[in-house]
Design a protein around this motif. Sequence first.
Motif, PDB file in Angstrom:
ATOM      1  N   ARG A 129     -43.419  -5.427  32.787  1.00  0.00           N
ATOM      2  CA  ARG A 129     -43.848  -6.819  32.998  1.00  0.00           C
ATOM      3  C   ARG A 129     -42.637  -7.752  33.015  1.00  0.00           C
ATOM      4  O   ARG A 129     -42.578  -8.703  33.806  1.00  0.00           O
ATOM      5  CB  ARG A 129     -44.840  -7.214  31.904  1.00  0.00           C
ATOM      6  N   SER A 133     -41.361  -9.993  36.334  1.00  0.00           N
ATOM      7  CA  SER A 133     -41.120 -11.433  36.377  1.00  0.00           C
ATOM      8  C   SER A 133     -39.853 -11.770  37.157  1.00  0.00           C
ATOM      9  O   SER A 133     -39.625 -12.916  37.526  1.00  0.00           O
ATOM     10  CB  SER A 133     -41.029 -12.001  34.956  1.00  0.00           C
ATOM     11  N   GLU A 139     -46.818  -6.515  39.084  1.00  0.00           N
ATOM     12  CA  GLU A 139     -48.042  -6.256  38.331  1.00  0.00           C
ATOM     13  C   GLU A 139     -49.221  -6.654  39.211  1.00  0.00           C
ATOM     14  O   GLU A 139     -49.538  -7.832  39.366  1.00  0.00           O
ATOM     15  CB  GLU A 139     -48.047  -7.025  37.006  1.00  0.00           C
ATOM     16  N   ASN A 143     -51.678  -4.620  33.693  1.00  0.00           N
ATOM     17  CA  ASN A 143     -51.217  -3.277  33.321  1.00  0.00           C
ATOM     18  C   ASN A 143     -51.206  -2.279  34.473  1.00  0.00           C
ATOM     19  O   ASN A 143     -51.026  -1.084  34.245  1.00  0.00           O
ATOM     20  CB  ASN A 143     -52.040  -2.713  32.160  1.00  0.00           C
TER      21      ASN A 143
END
Length: 373
Positions: A129, A133, A139, A143
Amino acid sequence: MTSPLRQLLNLLTESVRNLEVACDSSGCEVPDLYAPFSSQSEAFRANPEADEAAKIICAASLHIQAILMPPHISLFHIVSGHSKSGALRICLESNVTEILREAGPEGLHVDEIALKNGQDPQKLARFLRYLASHHIYREVTPNVFANTRISSMIDTLKPSQDVIANPETKHDGTNGFAAFVSHQLDEVFKASSYSWETLADPTTVKSGDPKAAPLTRAFKTGETLWDLQARDTNRGHRFNLAMKGIQTLQPADAIIKGEKGSLSAHHNLIFTVLAYDWDRLPENSTVVDVGGGVGSESIILARNYPQIEIVIQDLAPVIEDATKVHLSEQIVMSQSSWSNKSSTTGRTSIASSFYPTCVPRLAITRNFFSLRA
């Protein structure tokens, strides 16, 4: 008076327009962030107008970010570089990219990824994750992760079960770029963290001894980079393949034509390559590539200048790897010879014996973290 922000915005708008026009005229498309990297996805850069526009867009975007981002956040982006590197190494070494390639664009739940590579799913999700970013991975849903064109750069294109079962041969038969990233995130990353300690120590601050380099301090073995790689054959083999991988960061003919801002195969610094006028060499001339690694640069010379003989000099384990890496280059290999003759003083001293004036200065720019204090 037009503000700097408005000037940059105008520059962005104009450059985006120029990029779209250039791509339309060339029949190319701007790359899709969520599609795997391929040579076709970079085809638009062959158009000089498109390539220039893309560079301006990137530079202007970063400039706008530097203006508008709170300065402490901008600074922390640099400070937290180790976190990005650490997270990327975890995903690289645990073969996440290969697993996600097999899952396709729909992605795969982190629990399923962890079942394949043996990692803890909760920890792995945090790393993925964090990288997502920064557009390294995506993503898709909570998850569930998929590759991006950036993460696909470290794909060996091998079945995930093979690289998981045989980590020591993971990079064999690849373009070497993932090996280059792995080397940077291992030896170089660890050595870099001891840069200040090396410069703050009066016994090493002005030393040119390779054993006084940050790498030696980081690994606490008293070894140079070459000693380490000779002892740790897996690291040595990976390094040799990494030298081949550096070619993906520069134009294929950079050593022939020279390329401003390219990355030389022997250096970890962006700089201007001043290519030699190889056409001026008489027939049957001999070119010696001192510390030439697996011959990634010299092989290009051999393909383009069959009238010259090329001798690639390096340590014995490196030369052994070189013959394997270029096994398919039978015609070129017959033109090149390989030498493992070396003095006990190491690669830099050997180079200095050939070129006493220019090479010591060049050696300083090689890899500060690994070679020099």
